[in-house]
Design an enzyme around this catalytic site. Structure first.
Site, PDB file in Angstrom:
ATOM      1  N   GLU A 128      33.644  60.157  44.062  1.00 55.22           N
ATOM      2  CA  GLU A 128      34.373  60.607  43.253  1.00 55.22           C
ATOM      3  C   GLU A 128      33.746  60.253  41.848  1.00 55.22           C
ATOM      4  O   GLU A 128      32.877  59.600  41.540  1.00 55.22           O
ATOM      5  CB  GLU A 128      35.486  59.591  43.110  1.00 55.22           C
ATOM      6  CG  GLU A 128      36.778  60.169  44.212  1.00 55.22           C
ATOM      7  CD  GLU A 128      37.943  59.236  44.314  1.00 55.22           C
ATOM      8  OE1 GLU A 128      38.036  58.259  43.455  1.00 55.22           O
ATOM      9  OE2 GLU A 128      38.748  59.588  45.232  1.00 55.22           O
ATOM     10  N   HIS A 248      45.641  61.930  35.897  1.00 54.59           N
ATOM     11  CA  HIS A 248      44.676  62.529  36.883  1.00 54.59           C
ATOM     12  C   HIS A 248      44.601  64.088  36.562  1.00 54.59           C
ATOM     13  O   HIS A 248      45.599  64.478  36.127  1.00 54.59           O
ATOM     14  CB  HIS A 248      45.266  62.512  38.300  1.00 54.59           C
ATOM     15  CG  HIS A 248      44.459  62.734  39.343  1.00 54.59           C
ATOM     16  ND1 HIS A 248      43.944  63.791  39.796  1.00 54.59           N
ATOM     17  CD2 HIS A 248      43.939  61.805  40.348  1.00 54.59           C
ATOM     18  CE1 HIS A 248      43.081  63.510  40.782  1.00 54.59           C
ATOM     19  NE2 HIS A 248      43.258  62.610  41.093  1.00 54.59           N
ATOM     20  N   ARG A 294      37.907  60.706  34.516  1.00 51.05           N
ATOM     21  CA  ARG A 294      38.877  61.621  34.734  1.00 51.05           C
ATOM     22  C   ARG A 294      39.557  61.750  33.262  1.00 51.05           C
ATOM     23  O   ARG A 294      40.140  62.896  33.114  1.00 51.05           O
ATOM     24  CB  ARG A 294      40.130  60.511  35.312  1.00 51.05           C
ATOM     25  CG  ARG A 294      39.891  60.512  36.884  1.00 51.05           C
ATOM     26  CD  ARG A 294      40.901  59.641  37.401  1.00 51.05           C
ATOM     27  NE  ARG A 294      40.471  59.632  38.838  1.00 51.05           N
ATOM     28  CZ  ARG A 294      41.201  58.988  39.770  1.00 51.05           C
ATOM     29  NH1 ARG A 294      42.197  58.318  39.590  1.00 51.05           N
ATOM     30  NH2 ARG A 294      40.701  59.069  40.988  1.00 51.05           N
ATOM     31  N   HIS A 355      49.135  59.118  36.217  1.00 49.43           N
ATOM     32  CA  HIS A 355      48.953  58.680  37.430  1.00 49.43           C
ATOM     33  C   HIS A 355      48.707  57.059  37.516  1.00 49.43           C
ATOM     34  O   HIS A 355      49.188  56.821  38.877  1.00 49.43           O
ATOM     35  CB  HIS A 355      47.517  59.303  37.806  1.00 49.43           C
ATOM     36  CG  HIS A 355      46.757  59.050  39.114  1.00 49.43           C
ATOM     37  ND1 HIS A 355      47.500  59.604  40.443  1.00 49.43           N
ATOM     38  CD2 HIS A 355      45.713  58.574  39.454  1.00 49.43           C
ATOM     39  CE1 HIS A 355      46.738  59.229  41.347  1.00 49.43           C
ATOM     40  NE2 HIS A 355      45.611  58.615  40.861  1.00 49.43           N
ATOM     41  N   ARG A 390      40.318  53.278  34.593  1.00 48.15           N
ATOM     42  CA  ARG A 390      40.159  52.794  36.000  1.00 48.15           C
ATOM     43  C   ARG A 390      39.131  53.904  36.653  1.00 48.15           C
ATOM     44  O   ARG A 390      39.234  54.902  36.801  1.00 48.15           O
ATOM     45  CB  ARG A 390      41.289  52.850  36.713  1.00 48.15           C
ATOM     46  CG  ARG A 390      41.238  52.441  38.362  1.00 48.15           C
ATOM     47  CD  ARG A 390      42.730  52.430  38.797  1.00 48.15           C
ATOM     48  NE  ARG A 390      43.223  53.548  38.932  1.00 48.15           N
ATOM     49  CZ  ARG A 390      42.966  54.607  39.961  1.00 48.15           C
ATOM     50  NH1 ARG A 390      42.507  54.259  41.066  1.00 48.15           N
ATOM     51  NH2 ARG A 390      43.438  55.664  40.057  1.00 48.15           N
TER      52      ARG A 390
HETATM   53  C1  SIN Z   1      42.501  60.824  44.210  1.00 46.96           C
HETATM   54  O1  SIN Z   1      42.485  60.929  45.385  1.00 46.96           O
HETATM   55  O2  SIN Z   1      42.198  61.712  43.506  1.00 46.96           O
HETATM   56  C2  SIN Z   1      43.062  59.581  43.459  1.00 46.96           C
HETATM   57  C3  SIN Z   1      42.259  58.375  44.070  1.00 46.96           C
HETATM   58  C4  SIN Z   1      42.655  57.287  42.875  1.00 46.96           C
HETATM   59  O3  SIN Z   1      43.565  57.631  41.844  1.00 46.96           O
HETATM   60  O4  SIN Z   1      41.985  56.457  43.123  1.00 46.96           O
END
Ligand code: SIN
Length: 536
Positions: A128, A248, A294, A355, A390
């Site tokens: 990620e 998000h 993000r 989010h 975060r």
């Molecule tokens: C996601 O699956 O994109 C969200 C995961 C997260 O917010 O930690």
């Protein structure tokens, strides 16, 4: 705050139905469930939750849980990525504490029945944004939260000394004259005769989760209205960093349909963002393109929407093998199919939405709040892990670690157990008001739209001030009333929390992490490399 009320309802503890417990856990996401399991090692536990055990942000989590699970990865690297994402406000001691417990607690989840996806007999991991290594573990493809929650719920149900009360709306934390938390007053929808209920508790663990519903656009379930923040504020707890709300970047955007998360791990595995003219734009905003932090991706999407005068951009996954996609991301596959989006042919319309609450009730490294006998864990807590932003998938990890830690604290305080609590007589009477009554549902909707417009992804002085003025105006007509249903209390709580967020956002005159001020676009270490604390 106009006309501050300590409690939202009239209380006479003498004539209210009462329960007693060593440890009360409010909330049933990963943090609350994990805390209850730990506390049940030594004492009686009651878990209360607003809806059912299955309705939580944890249950909806897709991407996964971050931890060092690969031989090529190191704790130092996970710590460094977390610190970097926190933009100078993470507490390195806390980051270290959380990161190092990850592998063991994830192994424990595996033993308890979470079916993490595996490759060659090892937990599979993916990428990620902001992670320099593949360290995001997932279960059932994109149903990680469900996989974890189900295992924890099974464990909780096996424990004879854990009592679960679903559909229990906690209205307020009760405190005695020494400002110690002694339990809660709530509304138990399932009790046949009169719903008011006091739960006296030697230890109270606040694990009420997030507050995405404060915004018109959110990935969060309907229960995430920030009640825990509001009740802890009324009780006098110290908060920090409430201005840091994470948006998000990719939520499914279909006009009229409720928003649904489209996991970041899709981008981690090669999905790209296109604007309405089919151009891939992220490279122009950040060297990591779709895997930039993000906040950067969210702002880039907004800028691109403005430039092309559209309501959304697109995620392009047409190059994925459809068969593989349906297995790796079953939830998203089904969601898209439900809207006739054929992922091998069509683009997925997305836009950012609220989010995650990065700030919250301030705790120490063990989850203690500023009120005695009150602990906080999970999204409601501000432990120092996330700083100003975060790192994706660090939240389930934090919930797991601090759930366990706060559960252990309740055990340490067992000697102050339920038989020793001095139950104060609580009598509280709200004066009647004949001021005009506003429609709570209408105020709630307008508030969510106001937050989205004025306290959203990009902030600036004038809209922030206006938001506060409007909220204070609504408060005058809503906070003086006594409601007897969750809808009214939620509206009161949302007004409280929104004002705290707007105030904190006004105070932080710089841009850091997820807080972006267009009138102060730079980081200002000289004045703001610090937490913004708020207390009643
Ligand atoms: C996601 O699956 O994109 C969200 C995961 C997260 O917010 O930690």
């Amino acid at each position: 705050m106009p006309e501050f009320k300590r409690y939202l309802v009239n209380i006479d503890s003498n004539s209210t139905h009462q329960l007693f417990t060593d440890c009360l856990v409010i909330g049933a996401g990963i943090a609350g469930l994990r805390a209850a399991i730990e506390a049940a090692e030594c004492c009686n536990v009651i878990i209360v939750c607003k809806d059912t055990l299955e309705n939580s942000n944890t249950w909806k989590a897709q991407g996964g849980i971050a931890s060092v699970l690969n031989k090529t990865d190191t704790f130092e690297s996970h710590i460094s990525d977390t610190m970097k994402t926190g933009c100078g406000l993470s507490d390195e001691g806390v980051v270290d504490f959380v990161v190092r417990q990850g592998p063991e607690l994830i192994e424990q989840l595996l033993r308890w029945g979470t079916e993490f996806d595996q490759i060659d007999g090892r937990i599979a991991t993916t990428l990620e944004g902001g992670h320099s290594h593949q360290r995001v573990a997932h279960a059932h493809g994109d149903e990680t939260g469900r996989g974890i929650a189900e295992a924890l719920i099974r464990k909780v149900c096996e424990k004879p000394n854990i009592k679960i009360i679903e559909h229990f709306y906690t209205v307020d934390l009760l405190t005695n004259d020494d400002n110690e938390c002694v339990g809660v007053i709530g509304h138990d929808k399932q009790r046949p005769s009169g719903a008011d209920q006091i739960v006296w508790a030697a230890n109270t663990i606040l694990a009420t989760g997030g507050a995405g519903q404060l915004y018109r656009e959110t990935t969060n379930p309907e229960v995430a209205t920030g009640d825990g923040i509001a009740m802890a504020y009324r009780a006098g707890a110290i908060f920090q960093d409430l201005e840091f709300v994470q948006f998000h970047p990719t939520t499914l955007y279909i006009a009229g349909a409720s928003r649904a998360l489209i996991t970041e791990t899709l981008r981690g595995e090669g999905a790209v963002l296109l604007d309405s003219e089919g151009r891939r734009f992220m490279k122009a905003y950040h060297e990591s393109a779709e895997l930039a932090p993000r906040d950067i991706v969210s702002r880039a999407i907004l800028a691109q929407m403005l430039e092309t005068n559209t309501t959304h951009v697109y995620l392009d996954v047409r190059h994925f093998d459809k068969e593989h996609f349906s297995k790796r991301f079953p939830q998203i596959f089904e969601l898209c199919e439900g809207f006739d989006i054929d992922i091998s042919r069509d683009l997925i319309p997305v836009r950012p939405s609220a989010h995650y609450m990065v700030g919250g009730v301030k705790t120490d490294i063990s989850g203690r709040t500023s009120l005695r006998n009150l602990y906080a864990c999970g999204e409601i807590a501000s432990t120092g892990l996330h700083g100003a932003n975060r790192l994706g998938s660090n939240s389930l990890l934090e919930g797991l670690v601090f759930g366990k830690t706060t559960g252990q604290l309740a055990c340490q305080h067992k000697e102050t157990g339920v038989v020793h609590i001095k139950h104060p007589l609580i009598k509280y009477q709200i004066p009647p008001s004949n001021r005009t009554r506003l429609d709570a549902a209408d105020v709630t909707n307008s508030l969510r739209a106001l937050m989205w417009r004025n306290v959203g992804i990009t902030r600036t002085t004038q809209p922030l001030s206006e938001a506060q003025e409007i909220i204070v105006f609504w408060q005058r007509y809503v906070m003086d009333k006594i409601f007897d249903t969750p809808q009214g209390w939620e509206c009161q709580n949302m007004l409280t929390v929104c004002l705290l967020i707007a105030r904190s956002a006004q105070m932080r005159q710089e841009s850091r992490g997820v807080h972006f001020r267009s009138d102060f676009p730079n980081i200002d270490d000289e004045h703001f490399k610090k937490h913004i604390e708020i207390t009643r």
